[in-house]
Design an enzyme around this catalytic site. Structure first.
Site, PDB file in Angstrom:
ATOM      1  N   HIS A 102      14.824  23.702  12.463  1.00 14.09           N
ATOM      2  CA  HIS A 102      15.328  24.914  13.114  1.00 14.09           C
ATOM      3  C   HIS A 102      16.781  25.180  12.737  1.00 14.09           C
ATOM      4  CE1 HIS A 102      17.519  22.885  16.537  1.00 14.09           C
ATOM      5  NE2 HIS A 102      16.572  21.971  16.414  1.00 14.09           N
ATOM      6  N   ASP A 137      18.916  27.173  14.519  1.00 13.41           N
ATOM      7  CA  ASP A 137      19.840  27.469  15.620  1.00 13.41           C
ATOM      8  C   ASP A 137      20.474  26.190  16.168  1.00 13.41           C
ATOM      9  OD1 ASP A 137      17.264  26.728  16.752  1.00 13.41           O
ATOM     10  OD2 ASP A 137      18.005  27.401  18.700  1.00 13.41           O
ATOM     11  N   ASP A 178      21.880  18.687  14.649  1.00 10.80           N
ATOM     12  CA  ASP A 178      20.649  19.152  15.293  1.00 10.80           C
ATOM     13  C   ASP A 178      20.606  20.673  15.147  1.00 10.80           C
ATOM     14  OD1 ASP A 178      18.557  19.868  16.906  1.00 10.80           O
ATOM     15  OD2 ASP A 178      19.467  19.181  18.765  1.00 10.80           O
ATOM     16  N   GLU A 189      14.840  27.350  18.496  1.00  8.82           N
ATOM     17  CA  GLU A 189      14.182  26.138  19.008  1.00  8.82           C
ATOM     18  C   GLU A 189      14.869  25.660  20.280  1.00  8.82           C
ATOM     19  OE1 GLU A 189      13.384  21.762  19.421  1.00  8.82           O
ATOM     20  OE2 GLU A 189      15.280  22.810  19.278  1.00  8.82           O
ATOM     21  N   GLU A 190      16.193  25.751  20.293  1.00  9.82           N
ATOM     22  CA  GLU A 190      16.967  25.189  21.411  1.00  9.82           C
ATOM     23  C   GLU A 190      16.738  25.928  22.725  1.00  9.82           C
ATOM     24  OE1 GLU A 190      18.361  22.454  21.296  1.00  9.82           O
ATOM     25  OE2 GLU A 190      18.981  22.047  19.231  1.00  9.82           O
ATOM     26  N   ASP A 232      13.649  16.603  12.812  1.00 11.75           N
ATOM     27  CA  ASP A 232      14.562  16.914  13.922  1.00 11.75           C
ATOM     28  C   ASP A 232      14.740  15.697  14.828  1.00 11.75           C
ATOM     29  OD1 ASP A 232      16.230  18.436  15.499  1.00 11.75           O
ATOM     30  OD2 ASP A 232      14.617  19.537  16.506  1.00 11.75           O
ATOM     31  N   HIS A 263      24.119  17.954  20.713  1.00 15.45           N
ATOM     32  CA  HIS A 263      24.586  18.910  21.724  1.00 15.45           C
ATOM     33  C   HIS A 263      25.943  18.504  22.278  1.00 15.45           C
ATOM     34  CE1 HIS A 263      20.192  20.399  22.688  1.00 15.45           C
ATOM     35  NE2 HIS A 263      20.367  20.080  21.418  1.00 15.45           N
TER      36      HIS A 263
END
Ligand SMILES: [Zn+2]
Length: 434
Positions: free
Chosen positions: A104, A106, A167, A201-202, A224, A407
């Site tokens: 992903h 994003d 990520d 995705e997030e 991921d 994150h």
């Protein structure tokens, strides 16, 4: 976990000296790509109702399409919803499964992704890494023991004000490097390979507008995951529960023996939840939970929303029955009060699907082993795009991408782990071609 032994035909291919020399001579491009990709702000937005949730995610997707086309992958395209599709054509006559690699673009809304300044720390020696733009952000081996495995490696961090975006731009860069590897090493035999880069995705919408027909792959792997060698074939199964309590309202001045305040009953229900088990804050590993996430109401009517999680779908039902009984017992002490109990399915453990296609996980285990890594089988205490894709018809476990401390401002990834992820994918496509 024990690795299953495969027939010797794979080992013959693997031991071809030419193949090993190829990695020696190949100049990996994952890190170079990664350092560029993370500087493109691709944060998704849970408040937005558009697809993709933020238009800026396409800034990176356009770069990916252009780079894929420059490699000679002619059909690379970006669609209106922000998905990138591309095909690396088969170079063998045999018909073998079409393998898709997915990541992903994003980054998480939890932490800023604007003006990311990646820093390459060469030859890490176990020292504290102080991030220059905020000296309070210090990456310490004592807090991140995985760093012990990275001594002598080259580590990439952000500068202290933003997340890094490993990520999942680590996964994106690795898949791009796989494409580069296959397009420049035509002697490596493989079936049709599909590449898929998704937005959002997030915020849980990574598969909302995916076109699996267009993708037309037989099996998939998301890139991921974390530690080198990690393979995740399990996610939670998940339901949502909404409990609506209908109290009895009257003028508060004349409410004696009449009013029953729904908010107070909701308070009793929350208080009656177990304190030392069945909650996110008291569980880890394979244990699931009942978790109140939202409450809203007035004296007459009060709603509580829960999320229910368990690795075993039958276990979800048990937790829901437990909650229903608890609510019922609380409400029953007030004869005029009623309640509704609504269960909504959210997602299911992808292992239910992967168990029907054992080769998908077994081949990944073998590829990890051939990349010289120790396999770490892991379970995800959450859901992934892979679990949704699995139930949509594309069995899709999650492979490591090397991302760590995700994150957060301390997020990091090593160049060596990224290269190992590329090697693992190369082994995987060779395994599928035999
Ligand atoms: Zn991710």
């Amino acid at each position: 976990m024990q690795l299953s032994k495969k027939p010797p035909i794979h080992l013959v291919v693997y031991s071809m000296p030419q193949f090993e020399i190829m990695f020696d001579q190949y100049k990996f491009t994952a890190a170079e790509r990664f350092l560029r990709y993370v500087q493109v702000d691709t944060q998704s937005d849970p408040q937005s109702n558009s697809y993709p949730s933020t238009e800026k995610q396409k800034d990176l997707s356009k770069i990916l399409v252009k780079e894929l086309q420059e490699m000679g992958i002619q059909d690379a395209e970006l669609d209106e919803f922000g998905y990138v599709y591309a095909t690396i054509p088969s170079n063998i006559d045999k018909k073998v499964p079409v393998v898709c690699f997915c990541a992903h673009v994003d980054t998480a809304p939890d932490c800023s992704g604007t003006n990311v300044k990646p820093i390459l720390h060469k030859n890490y020696q176990g020292n504290d890494i102080v991030l220059p733009d905020d000296k309070l952000q210090v990456l310490r081996l004592s807090e991140y023991p995985y760093l012990q495995t990275q001594i002598g490696n080259d580590i990439i961090t952000a500068s202290g004000l933003t997340l890094l975006g490993a990520d999942d731009k680590a996964g994106v860069a690795e898949i791009m490097d796989l494409a580069n590897f296959l397009m420049t090493n035509k002697s490596v035999k493989h079936g049709t390979i599909k590449l898929l880069f998704t937005p959002d995705e997030e915020i849980g919408r990574g598969t909302a507008k995916v076109d699996l027909k267009k993708l037309s792959a037989d099996v998939g792997y998301t890139l991921d995951g974390g530690d080198a060698g990690a393979l995740e074939d399990e996610t939670f199964s998940a339901d949502g529960v909404k409990v609506v309590i209908n109290g009895v309202i009257s003028h508060p001045g004349y409410a004696k023996d009449k009013m029953v305040n729904a908010m107070k009953i909701a308070g009793h229900i929350l208080d009656a939840l177990p304190k030392d088990r069945l909650s996110p804050e008291s569980t880890e590993g394979r244990r699931g939970f009942i978790h109140p996430v939202r409450i809203e109401g007035v004296a007459e009517r009060c709603e509580i929303e829960f999320i229910i999680r368990d690795f075993d779908t039958a276990g979800l039902k048990k937790k829901e029955d437990f909650l229903r009984t608890m609510v019922d017992e609380t409400v029953r002490t007030h004869p005029k009060v009623t309640f509704d109990f609504q269960v909504t399915e959210q997602y299911r453990n992808m292992k239910e699907i992967l168990d029907l296609h054992p080769d998908v996980v077994e081949n990944a285990k073998l590829a990890i082993e051939r990349a010289g890594l120790t396999l770490k089988m892991e379970s995800i205490r959450g859901g992934t795009d892979g679990s949704r894709l699995s139930f949509m018809g594309l069995p899709c476990p999650n492979l490591f991408a090397g991302e760590q401390a995700i994150h957060s401002k301390l997020e990091f990834v090593s160049v060596q782990d990224m290269n190992k992820a590329v090697e693992t994918m190369v082994h995987l496509v060779i395994i599928y071609a035999n």
